[in-house]
Enzyme design. Structure first.
Site, PDB file in Angstrom:
ATOM      1  N   ASN A  37       0.769  -1.352  -0.073  1.00  0.00           N
ATOM      2  CA  ASN A  37      -0.107   0.024  -0.061  1.00  0.00           C
ATOM      3  C   ASN A  37       0.907   1.342   0.063  1.00  0.00           C
ATOM      4  O   ASN A  37       1.752   1.548   1.012  1.00  0.00           O
ATOM      5  CB  ASN A  37      -1.029  -0.032   1.368  1.00  0.00           C
ATOM      6  CG  ASN A  37      -2.116   0.953   1.092  1.00  0.00           C
ATOM      7  OD1 ASN A  37      -2.509   1.444  -0.192  1.00  0.00           O
ATOM      8  ND2 ASN A  37      -3.007   0.800   2.102  1.00  0.00           N
ATOM      9  N   HIS A 122     -14.941  -5.743  11.230  1.00  0.00           N
ATOM     10  CA  HIS A 122     -14.439  -4.533  11.728  1.00  0.00           C
ATOM     11  C   HIS A 122     -15.729  -3.605  12.102  1.00  0.00           C
ATOM     12  O   HIS A 122     -16.633  -3.435  11.297  1.00  0.00           O
ATOM     13  CB  HIS A 122     -13.794  -3.746  10.506  1.00  0.00           C
ATOM     14  CG  HIS A 122     -12.182  -4.411  10.564  1.00  0.00           C
ATOM     15  ND1 HIS A 122     -11.322  -4.135  10.906  1.00  0.00           N
ATOM     16  CD2 HIS A 122     -12.096  -5.586   9.847  1.00  0.00           C
ATOM     17  CE1 HIS A 122     -10.282  -4.741  10.422  1.00  0.00           C
ATOM     18  NE2 HIS A 122     -10.826  -5.658   9.997  1.00  0.00           N
ATOM     19  N   ARG A 147     -13.410  -6.689  15.657  1.00  0.00           N
ATOM     20  CA  ARG A 147     -12.471  -5.538  16.031  1.00  0.00           C
ATOM     21  C   ARG A 147     -13.054  -4.341  16.221  1.00  0.00           C
ATOM     22  O   ARG A 147     -13.842  -4.171  15.466  1.00  0.00           O
ATOM     23  CB  ARG A 147     -11.349  -5.531  14.938  1.00  0.00           C
ATOM     24  CG  ARG A 147     -10.071  -4.777  15.439  1.00  0.00           C
ATOM     25  CD  ARG A 147      -9.099  -4.544  14.324  1.00  0.00           C
ATOM     26  NE  ARG A 147      -9.652  -3.176  13.698  1.00  0.00           N
ATOM     27  CZ  ARG A 147      -8.620  -2.430  12.748  1.00  0.00           C
ATOM     28  NH1 ARG A 147      -7.735  -2.905  12.384  1.00  0.00           N
ATOM     29  NH2 ARG A 147      -8.995  -1.289  12.329  1.00  0.00           N
ATOM     30  N   TYR A 159      -7.005   6.423  14.052  1.00  0.00           N
ATOM     31  CA  TYR A 159      -6.792   5.097  12.904  1.00  0.00           C
ATOM     32  C   TYR A 159      -8.165   4.210  13.036  1.00  0.00           C
ATOM     33  O   TYR A 159      -8.652   4.041  14.022  1.00  0.00           O
ATOM     34  CB  TYR A 159      -5.580   4.403  13.488  1.00  0.00           C
ATOM     35  CG  TYR A 159      -5.533   3.029  12.879  1.00  0.00           C
ATOM     36  CD1 TYR A 159      -5.478   2.860  11.485  1.00  0.00           C
ATOM     37  CD2 TYR A 159      -6.145   1.668  13.724  1.00  0.00           C
ATOM     38  CE1 TYR A 159      -5.346   1.476  11.013  1.00  0.00           C
ATOM     39  CE2 TYR A 159      -6.239   0.743  13.220  1.00  0.00           C
ATOM     40  CZ  TYR A 159      -5.864   0.385  11.666  1.00  0.00           C
ATOM     41  OH  TYR A 159      -6.277  -0.902  11.080  1.00  0.00           O
ATOM     42  N   ASP A 210      -6.972  -2.853  17.726  1.00  0.00           N
ATOM     43  CA  ASP A 210      -5.648  -2.422  16.928  1.00  0.00           C
ATOM     44  C   ASP A 210      -4.965  -1.195  17.725  1.00  0.00           C
ATOM     45  O   ASP A 210      -5.668  -0.038  17.614  1.00  0.00           O
ATOM     46  CB  ASP A 210      -5.737  -2.470  15.637  1.00  0.00           C
ATOM     47  CG  ASP A 210      -4.440  -2.389  14.720  1.00  0.00           C
ATOM     48  OD1 ASP A 210      -3.431  -2.343  15.271  1.00  0.00           O
ATOM     49  OD2 ASP A 210      -4.571  -2.456  13.266  1.00  0.00           O
ATOM     50  N   HIS A 212      -2.094  -0.073  16.542  1.00  0.00           N
ATOM     51  CA  HIS A 212      -1.684   0.599  15.628  1.00  0.00           C
ATOM     52  C   HIS A 212       0.029   1.061  15.676  1.00  0.00           C
ATOM     53  O   HIS A 212       0.238   2.271  15.371  1.00  0.00           O
ATOM     54  CB  HIS A 212      -2.439   1.511  14.683  1.00  0.00           C
ATOM     55  CG  HIS A 212      -2.354   1.315  13.185  1.00  0.00           C
ATOM     56  ND1 HIS A 212      -1.732   2.202  12.166  1.00  0.00           N
ATOM     57  CD2 HIS A 212      -2.830   0.237  12.428  1.00  0.00           C
ATOM     58  CE1 HIS A 212      -1.642   1.799  11.085  1.00  0.00           C
ATOM     59  NE2 HIS A 212      -2.292   0.745  11.137  1.00  0.00           N
ATOM     60  N   GLU A 236      -3.586  -5.747  19.361  1.00  0.00           N
ATOM     61  CA  GLU A 236      -2.834  -5.830  17.973  1.00  0.00           C
ATOM     62  C   GLU A 236      -1.681  -4.854  18.091  1.00  0.00           C
ATOM     63  O   GLU A 236      -2.099  -3.705  18.470  1.00  0.00           O
ATOM     64  CB  GLU A 236      -3.448  -5.673  16.903  1.00  0.00           C
ATOM     65  CG  GLU A 236      -3.017  -5.551  15.707  1.00  0.00           C
ATOM     66  CD  GLU A 236      -3.875  -5.703  14.464  1.00  0.00           C
ATOM     67  OE1 GLU A 236      -4.901  -6.124  14.564  1.00  0.00           O
ATOM     68  OE2 GLU A 236      -3.450  -5.388  13.228  1.00  0.00           O
ATOM     69  N   GLU A 262       2.043  -7.307  11.091  1.00  0.00           N
ATOM     70  CA  GLU A 262       1.704  -7.075  10.019  1.00  0.00           C
ATOM     71  C   GLU A 262       2.805  -6.304   8.981  1.00  0.00           C
ATOM     72  O   GLU A 262       2.491  -6.312   7.838  1.00  0.00           O
ATOM     73  CB  GLU A 262       0.291  -6.350   9.757  1.00  0.00           C
ATOM     74  CG  GLU A 262       0.314  -4.945  10.415  1.00  0.00           C
ATOM     75  CD  GLU A 262      -0.950  -4.212  10.409  1.00  0.00           C
ATOM     76  OE1 GLU A 262      -2.135  -4.883  10.853  1.00  0.00           O
ATOM     77  OE2 GLU A 262      -1.040  -3.069  10.007  1.00  0.00           O
ATOM     78  N   ARG A 283       1.198 -12.047  12.592  1.00  0.00           N
ATOM     79  CA  ARG A 283       0.082 -11.286  11.526  1.00  0.00           C
ATOM     80  C   ARG A 283       1.012 -11.008  10.350  1.00  0.00           C
ATOM     81  O   ARG A 283       0.347 -10.581   9.544  1.00  0.00           O
ATOM     82  CB  ARG A 283      -0.386 -10.029  12.276  1.00  0.00           C
ATOM     83  CG  ARG A 283      -0.930  -9.868  13.284  1.00  0.00           C
ATOM     84  CD  ARG A 283      -2.202  -9.094  13.495  1.00  0.00           C
ATOM     85  NE  ARG A 283      -2.579  -8.133  12.639  1.00  0.00           N
ATOM     86  CZ  ARG A 283      -3.638  -8.335  11.765  1.00  0.00           C
ATOM     87  NH1 ARG A 283      -4.243  -9.218  11.669  1.00  0.00           N
ATOM     88  NH2 ARG A 283      -3.875  -6.966  11.133  1.00  0.00           N
ATOM     89  N   HIS A 312      -2.753 -10.682   8.635  1.00  0.00           N
ATOM     90  CA  HIS A 312      -3.257  -9.345   8.035  1.00  0.00           C
ATOM     91  C   HIS A 312      -4.104  -9.630   6.811  1.00  0.00           C
ATOM     92  O   HIS A 312      -3.825 -10.444   5.998  1.00  0.00           O
ATOM     93  CB  HIS A 312      -2.052  -8.510   7.848  1.00  0.00           C
ATOM     94  CG  HIS A 312      -2.330  -6.891   7.190  1.00  0.00           C
ATOM     95  ND1 HIS A 312      -1.406  -6.255   6.562  1.00  0.00           N
ATOM     96  CD2 HIS A 312      -3.239  -6.156   7.496  1.00  0.00           C
ATOM     97  CE1 HIS A 312      -1.945  -5.099   6.241  1.00  0.00           C
ATOM     98  NE2 HIS A 312      -3.212  -5.023   6.974  1.00  0.00           N
ATOM     99  N   ASP A 316      -6.333  -3.503   1.225  1.00  0.00           N
ATOM    100  CA  ASP A 316      -5.046  -3.282   0.199  1.00  0.00           C
ATOM    101  C   ASP A 316      -4.496  -4.685   0.072  1.00  0.00           C
ATOM    102  O   ASP A 316      -3.267  -4.646  -0.556  1.00  0.00           O
ATOM    103  CB  ASP A 316      -4.344  -2.187   0.971  1.00  0.00           C
ATOM    104  CG  ASP A 316      -3.710  -2.509   2.594  1.00  0.00           C
ATOM    105  OD1 ASP A 316      -4.588  -2.341   3.369  1.00  0.00           O
ATOM    106  OD2 ASP A 316      -2.660  -2.640   2.944  1.00  0.00           O
ATOM    107  N   GLU A 339      -8.010 -12.322   9.437  1.00  0.00           N
ATOM    108  CA  GLU A 339      -8.761 -10.666   9.165  1.00  0.00           C
ATOM    109  C   GLU A 339      -9.518 -10.723   8.047  1.00  0.00           C
ATOM    110  O   GLU A 339      -9.135 -11.255   6.972  1.00  0.00           O
ATOM    111  CB  GLU A 339      -7.667  -9.731   9.189  1.00  0.00           C
ATOM    112  CG  GLU A 339      -8.320  -8.271   9.065  1.00  0.00           C
ATOM    113  CD  GLU A 339      -7.270  -7.002   9.311  1.00  0.00           C
ATOM    114  OE1 GLU A 339      -6.132  -7.250   9.163  1.00  0.00           O
ATOM    115  OE2 GLU A 339      -7.614  -6.023   9.270  1.00  0.00           O
ATOM    116  N   TRP A 402       2.405   6.378  12.659  1.00  0.00           N
ATOM    117  CA  TRP A 402       0.898   6.474  12.300  1.00  0.00           C
ATOM    118  C   TRP A 402       0.495   5.043  12.658  1.00  0.00           C
ATOM    119  O   TRP A 402       0.935   3.959  12.459  1.00  0.00           O
ATOM    120  CB  TRP A 402       0.865   6.515  10.886  1.00  0.00           C
ATOM    121  CG  TRP A 402      -0.470   6.242  10.384  1.00  0.00           C
ATOM    122  CD1 TRP A 402      -1.555   7.160  10.665  1.00  0.00           C
ATOM    123  CD2 TRP A 402      -1.143   5.354   9.606  1.00  0.00           C
ATOM    124  NE1 TRP A 402      -2.717   6.751  10.223  1.00  0.00           N
ATOM    125  CE2 TRP A 402      -2.587   5.603   9.405  1.00  0.00           C
ATOM    126  CE3 TRP A 402      -0.520   4.229   8.876  1.00  0.00           C
ATOM    127  CZ2 TRP A 402      -3.180   4.733   8.792  1.00  0.00           C
ATOM    128  CZ3 TRP A 402      -1.477   3.559   8.266  1.00  0.00           C
ATOM    129  CH2 TRP A 402      -2.818   3.549   8.223  1.00  0.00           C
TER     130      TRP A 402
END
Ligand code: GCO
Ligand code: MG
Length: 402
Positions: A37, A122, A147, A159, A210, A212, A236, A262, A283, A312, A316, A339, A402
């Site tokens: 991605n 999700h 999630r 996020y 998550d 992130h 996660e 991931e 992941r 993951h 994407d 996922e 991020w």
């Protein structure tokens, strides 16, 4: 049998995908997903400029040797671009092998260990109310694992939360958007979110969250401890995973199960995490972690440490990547969960799939190989559209994860 052609397609049916198509001299086609991605063209160039001509003429049945040719033989090892390219080659070769034997891929990976692949969906919301309502809808549709992400009060972006109607998509046209972050606000918010979700939906549903990569090890340990009463299926990416030893601190303080990986791309990224039993789920997906050949080794190694897979599977990753994951998930003993984020209708104009959703699980068809088709004519209707993932800054402007 020899490889006659290696072609790379970049298309954007709703979002960008890079697809590798290998064709043998007797006309068998193998597909691999090479999407990274926001860095799509780097992988396309790696394949076109450094792999394609070396593939042509090789016997596609020698998958292990071809894997090492592109991994060891490149001298410059590892990294997401190289490993996404190797993964695509590897998956396409497994697709060819299974098709040439007229059998679904899972049969070459040990056969079926289960009937279906449990997935998590999700539930996202701009508020706790919205997140809880979204979870309720998914549970009503039959999902057994969800999630949960919700906006953090006082922060402009969070996020996992879509800005408008429609699905969540972090990559946006042009240069990276800038988001704002504050760990203290987040740490106050998340336990209250899960208290509410358990109160509304009971103890049976599996809940995931998550982070992130956004906390320091001691902050992550605090969150994992604060979430213990809500019995998460997993927490996660609680920290950025480069410092594997950082996860020791989380383990020392909490029994909340941890998932990570991931953004990892080789088994070496897991060595301390496995041998010290610092995680519960890995992941790293097949399409970024060296394909089926490398993930088979990692999953087997992980099994000795009671670590399960939880690949993951954001949108994407193309339907080719999801199909490869599903065959693998079906076959291995230490599968945990997969996922699942539904792809858009235009994605399915390009990729035809044989898997289907039933009561919170994906069921895999018995079509030979991966069971995925790629329509080049349809792909040409959706040209590549450059997009970038966001960057994140603390409220004082400091650049953050991020
Ligand atoms: C997930 C991931 C994604 C990533 C995305 C980046 O758990 O599904 O964190 O949402 O952010 O795949 O491209
Ligand atoms: Mg994630």
């Amino acid at each position: 049998m020899k490889l006659a052609k290696a072609e790379v397609f970049v298309c954007c049916p709703g979002r960008n995908f890079v697809t590798l198509k290998l064709t043998t001299d007797d006309g068998i086609v193998g597909l691999g997903d090479a999407t990274l991605n926001g860095r799509e063209l780097a992988v396309a160039s790696y394949l076109n400029d450094h792999c394609s001509s070396a593939l042509v003429g090789r016997d596609p049945r020698n998958i292990e040797d071809i894997w090492h040719y592109f991994y060891r033989g490149a001298y410059w090892r590892r990294g997401p671009v190289t490993m996404a390219a190797i993964s695509a080659i590897d998956v396409a070769l497994w697709d060819i092998k299974a098709k040439s034997l007229n059998t679904p891929l899972y049969n070459l990976l040990g056969g079926k260990s289960r009937r279906e692949v449990l997935v998590y969906a999700h539930a996202n919301g701009k508020s706790v109310d919205e997140a809880s309502a979204a979870a309720g809808e998914l549970i009503a549709q039959g999902f057994r694992a969800v999630r949960i992400q919700s906006s953090v009060p006082g922060l402009s972006h969070t996020y996992g939360i879509a800005k408008g109607p429609g699905g969540y998509e972090p990559a946006q046209p042009g240069i990276a958007e800038e988001h704002a972050w504050d760990s203290a606000k987040y740490l106050r918010h998340v336990p209250a979110l899960f208290e509410r979700i358990r109160a509304d939906h009971g103890s049976e549903i599996h809940l995931l969250h998550d982070v992130h990569h956004r906390l320091t090890p001691i902050e992550a340990a605090r969150l994992a401890k604060d979430l213990e009463p809500y019995r998460l299926f997993w927490l996660e990416d609680p920290v950025a995973g480069e410092l594997q030893e950082g996860l020791r601190l989380i383990r020392r303080h909490s029994t909340t199960p941890i998932a990570i990986g991931e953004v990892f791309n080789t088994a070496y990224d897991f060595s301390t995490l496995l041998t010290e039993q610092l995680i519960d789920y890995l992941r790293m997906p097949i399409c970024h972690g060296g394909g089926i050949t490398h993930l088979s080794k990692l999953a087997a190694w992980a099994s000795f440490y009671h670590v399960q897979t939880g690949f993951h599977g954001a949108t994407d990753l193309s339907p080719i990547a999801l199909a490869a994951a599903l065959h693998f998930d079906l076959a291995i003993n230490n599968f945990g969960i997969q996922e699942y984020m539904p792809h858009s209708a235009s994605t399915f104009d390009v990729f035809g799939v044989g898997y289907s959703l039933a009561q919170g699980a994906l069921v895999v068809s018995d079509a030979p190989g991966l069971g995925v088709t790629f329509d080049e004519v349809a792909a040409a209707r959706f040209p590549y559209a450059p997009a970038s993932l966001p960057v994140n800054r603390k409220l004082d402007g400091t650049l953050y994860h991020w």
